[in-house]
Design a protein around this motif. Structure first.
Motif, PDB file in Angstrom:
ATOM      1  N   THR A   2       0.729  -1.168   0.109  1.00 25.45           N
ATOM      2  CA  THR A   2       0.310   0.014   0.019  1.00 25.45           C
ATOM      3  C   THR A   2       0.984   1.217  -0.194  1.00 25.45           C
ATOM      4  OG1 THR A   2      -1.702  -1.094   1.136  1.00 25.45           O
ATOM      5  CG2 THR A   2      -2.055   1.089   1.317  1.00 25.45           C
ATOM      6  N   GLU A   3       0.560   2.194  -0.967  1.00 27.47           N
ATOM      7  CA  GLU A   3       1.538   3.194  -1.012  1.00 27.47           C
ATOM      8  C   GLU A   3       0.915   4.240  -0.044  1.00 27.47           C
ATOM      9  OE1 GLU A   3       4.489   4.180  -2.730  1.00 27.47           O
ATOM     10  OE2 GLU A   3       4.469   1.902  -3.052  1.00 27.47           O
ATOM     11  N   PRO A   4       1.374   4.998   0.525  1.00 29.43           N
ATOM     12  CA  PRO A   4       1.011   6.051   1.428  1.00 29.43           C
ATOM     13  C   PRO A   4       0.655   7.542   0.538  1.00 29.43           C
ATOM     14  CG  PRO A   4       3.472   6.097   1.763  1.00 29.43           C
ATOM     15  CD  PRO A   4       3.124   4.995   0.583  1.00 29.43           C
ATOM     16  N   ARG A   5      -0.027   8.218   1.173  1.00 24.29           N
ATOM     17  CA  ARG A   5      -0.280   9.371   0.955  1.00 24.29           C
ATOM     18  C   ARG A   5       0.804  10.423   1.491  1.00 24.29           C
ATOM     19  NH1 ARG A   5      -4.418   7.829   3.406  1.00 24.29           N
ATOM     20  NH2 ARG A   5      -4.569   9.480   4.998  1.00 24.29           N
ATOM     21  N   THR A   6       1.306  11.305   0.844  1.00 21.89           N
ATOM     22  CA  THR A   6       2.150  12.173   1.356  1.00 21.89           C
ATOM     23  C   THR A   6       1.956  13.631   1.304  1.00 21.89           C
ATOM     24  OG1 THR A   6       3.405  12.180  -1.073  1.00 21.89           O
ATOM     25  CG2 THR A   6       4.029  10.344   0.684  1.00 21.89           C
ATOM     26  N   GLU A   7       2.775  14.317   1.933  1.00 23.02           N
ATOM     27  CA  GLU A   7       2.458  15.871   2.187  1.00 23.02           C
ATOM     28  C   GLU A   7       3.649  16.448   2.851  1.00 23.02           C
ATOM     29  OE1 GLU A   7      -0.770  17.559   4.490  1.00 23.02           O
ATOM     30  OE2 GLU A   7      -0.667  15.989   5.872  1.00 23.02           O
ATOM     31  N   THR A   8       3.710  17.728   2.561  1.00 23.92           N
ATOM     32  CA  THR A   8       4.921  18.455   3.379  1.00 23.92           C
ATOM     33  C   THR A   8       4.089  19.571   4.286  1.00 23.92           C
ATOM     34  OG1 THR A   8       6.589  18.369   1.597  1.00 23.92           O
ATOM     35  CG2 THR A   8       6.861  20.146   3.347  1.00 23.92           C
ATOM     36  N   PRO A  15       9.624  23.011   7.328  1.00 22.21           N
ATOM     37  CA  PRO A  15       8.922  22.167   6.624  1.00 22.21           C
ATOM     38  C   PRO A  15       9.443  20.456   7.060  1.00 22.21           C
ATOM     39  CG  PRO A  15      11.113  22.855   5.353  1.00 22.21           C
ATOM     40  CD  PRO A  15      10.907  23.565   6.751  1.00 22.21           C
ATOM     41  N   PHE A  16       8.205  19.859   6.957  1.00 22.34           N
ATOM     42  CA  PHE A  16       8.470  18.355   7.477  1.00 22.34           C
ATOM     43  C   PHE A  16       7.515  17.668   6.462  1.00 22.34           C
ATOM     44  CE2 PHE A  16      10.195  20.069  11.246  1.00 22.34           C
ATOM     45  CZ  PHE A  16      10.870  19.315  11.835  1.00 22.34           C
ATOM     46  N   GLY A  64      15.272  12.397   5.659  1.00 26.06           N
ATOM     47  CA  GLY A  64      14.473  12.482   4.406  1.00 26.06           C
ATOM     48  C   GLY A  64      14.469  13.647   3.839  1.00 26.06           C
ATOM     49  N   GLN A  65      13.323  14.014   3.556  1.00 28.73           N
ATOM     50  CA  GLN A  65      12.879  15.317   3.049  1.00 28.73           C
ATOM     51  C   GLN A  65      12.357  16.413   3.838  1.00 28.73           C
ATOM     52  OE1 GLN A  65      10.191  14.382  -0.604  1.00 28.73           O
ATOM     53  NE2 GLN A  65      10.475  12.183   0.088  1.00 28.73           N
ATOM     54  N   SER A  66      12.701  16.019   5.215  1.00 28.28           N
ATOM     55  CA  SER A  66      12.229  17.234   6.183  1.00 28.28           C
ATOM     56  C   SER A  66      13.629  18.102   6.517  1.00 28.28           C
ATOM     57  CB  SER A  66      12.042  16.466   7.635  1.00 28.28           C
ATOM     58  OG  SER A  66      10.476  15.801   7.557  1.00 28.28           O
ATOM     59  N   TRP A  67      13.262  19.140   7.277  1.00 29.32           N
ATOM     60  CA  TRP A  67      14.237  20.168   7.675  1.00 29.32           C
ATOM     61  C   TRP A  67      15.526  19.503   8.356  1.00 29.32           C
ATOM     62  CZ3 TRP A  67      14.685  22.946  12.611  1.00 29.32           C
ATOM     63  CH2 TRP A  67      15.504  24.190  12.458  1.00 29.32           C
ATOM     64  N   ALA A  68      16.549  19.954   7.843  1.00 23.48           N
ATOM     65  CA  ALA A  68      17.803  19.507   8.152  1.00 23.48           C
ATOM     66  C   ALA A  68      18.999  20.380   8.475  1.00 23.48           C
ATOM     67  CB  ALA A  68      18.313  18.494   7.107  1.00 23.48           C
ATOM     68  N   ALA A  86       4.192  19.785  17.917  1.00 17.92           N
ATOM     69  CA  ALA A  86       3.415  20.764  17.011  1.00 17.92           C
ATOM     70  C   ALA A  86       2.596  19.825  16.086  1.00 17.92           C
ATOM     71  CB  ALA A  86       4.535  21.495  16.247  1.00 17.92           C
ATOM     72  N   LEU A  87       2.974  18.620  15.710  1.00 14.87           N
ATOM     73  CA  LEU A  87       2.390  17.785  14.746  1.00 14.87           C
ATOM     74  C   LEU A  87       1.178  17.303  15.398  1.00 14.87           C
ATOM     75  CD1 LEU A  87       2.175  16.282  11.997  1.00 14.87           C
ATOM     76  CD2 LEU A  87       3.724  14.580  12.935  1.00 14.87           C
ATOM     77  N   ILE A  88       1.430  16.803  16.727  1.00 19.11           N
ATOM     78  CA  ILE A  88      -0.022  16.267  17.361  1.00 19.11           C
ATOM     79  C   ILE A  88      -0.977  17.440  17.298  1.00 19.11           C
ATOM     80  CG2 ILE A  88      -0.739  15.432  19.377  1.00 19.11           C
ATOM     81  CD1 ILE A  88       1.894  14.007  19.672  1.00 19.11           C
ATOM     82  N   GLY A  89      -0.798  18.499  18.031  1.00 20.83           N
ATOM     83  CA  GLY A  89      -1.617  19.493  18.181  1.00 20.83           C
ATOM     84  C   GLY A  89      -2.346  19.671  19.568  1.00 20.83           C
ATOM     85  N   ASP A  90      -3.543  19.489  19.429  1.00 23.49           N
ATOM     86  CA  ASP A  90      -4.317  19.365  20.961  1.00 23.49           C
ATOM     87  C   ASP A  90      -4.987  18.402  21.265  1.00 23.49           C
ATOM     88  OD1 ASP A  90      -4.015  22.206  20.934  1.00 23.49           O
ATOM     89  OD2 ASP A  90      -5.440  22.703  19.475  1.00 23.49           O
TER      90      ASP A  90
END
Length: 292
Positions: A2-8, A15-16, A64-68, A86-90
């Motif tokens: 199964t291919e994942p959906r991706t986003e930045t 950017p992550f 990977g493709q995140s901030w380095a 920050a990714l999890i949020g509330d």
């Protein structure tokens, strides 16, 4: 597969890159990779959980493709934890961490218990039992001598030579990496090849306060705030017993810091258990969660 959906996405102004498996209306499960992997490391396991969870797998800072960022100070544990907070949020997530991802997962569960509903660790360590094992010298300290090599300035250049030959050798040292071939290997090499990525990955070791004695030696156990390092939520530890980098003594006494702890061993696996026996790992996770 199964291919994942991706986003930045933007986290704390940076950017992550994220991968998603499963319907977004399902309960969320945050998947945190370790060294030297990236968010694509979950491609074997996440599809087996996607009927029950919305699995979210970031490339963590430096990977990977995140901030380095280049500076070692940018990889201090509170900053790594802040990214994922920050990714999890509330609303709280269930969090799964492997290897260095476990350090971030424990950091979240300890410092931001409001954000972690349940904690899963796979061949990763709580800071106190691990530091105790290292301080005592012996087998775990010997197994961790590679950390001195990685922390040395210029190690990233050595790891990258000859098509990442040294990194690939370290990855597979005394462990089964038969799964790391073909398109999977190509994806790892691509992730390591981005500008500044290998330095960012190694900077996790350089920024860590972990104290590793020299070979054959021991050290005084550092003074740690034990009462502040408790995991309050339900905690599952999944272990590949043939791991040669993290030994069973690295989790001795974990119950002191996790009152609601369940231990599960996956026979015939080592540090890379989520690649070697993903079906068995998925079953351990699904069986541990309460029925909806």
């Amino acid at each position: 597969m199964t291919e994942p959906r991706t986003e930045t996405v933007t986290l704390n102004g940076r950017p992550f890159f994220l991968r998603h498996w499963g319907n977004e209306r399902l309960p969320k499960l945050l998947l945190l990779h370790g060294f030297p992997e990236f968010g694509g490391a979950w491609a074997d396991l996440a599809p087996l959980l996607a009927h029950r969870f919305h699995c979210i797998a970031p490339d963590q800072r430096g990977y990977g493709q995140s901030w380095a960022p280049e500076a070692v100070s940018d990889y201090a544990t509170p900053k790594l934890v802040s990214d994922m907070a920050a990714l999890i949020g509330d609303a709280p997530f269930a969090v799964l961490g492997h290897d260095w991802g476990a350090a971030v997962a424990y950091g979240l569960a300890i410092s931001r218990p409001d954000l972690v509903s349940r904690l899963i660790i796979m061949n990763g360590v709580h800071p106190v039992p691990f530091q105790r094992a290292l301080a005592a010298g012996g087998a775990q300290a010997e197994a961790s001598q590679y950390i001195h090599y990685l922390r040395a300035e210029g190690s990233e250049q050595k790891l990258a030579r000859d098509g990442f030959a040294k990194l690939l050798a370290m990855f597979s040292a005394n462990m089964d990496t038969g799964w790391l071939s073909g398109a999977t290997r190509d994806a790892y090499v691509a992730a390591w090849s981005g500008p500044g990525r290998l330095r960012g990955m190694v900077n996790w070791y350089r920024a860590s306060p972990l104290v590793v004695p020299k070979a054959g030696g021991s050290i005084k156990m550092p003074d740690l705030p034990l009462e502040k390092l408790q995991v309050r939520c339900p905690h599952l530890l999944i272990w590949g017993a043939d791991d040669r980098a993290l030994l069973p003594e690295a989790t001795a006494g974990l119950e002191e810091f996790a009152a609601d702890l369940t231990r599960v061993e996956i026979p015939g696996t080592d540090h890379w258990l989520h690649h070697q026996k993903p079906q068995e790992v998925a079953r351990a996770i699904l069986d541990w969660f309460p029925d909806r």
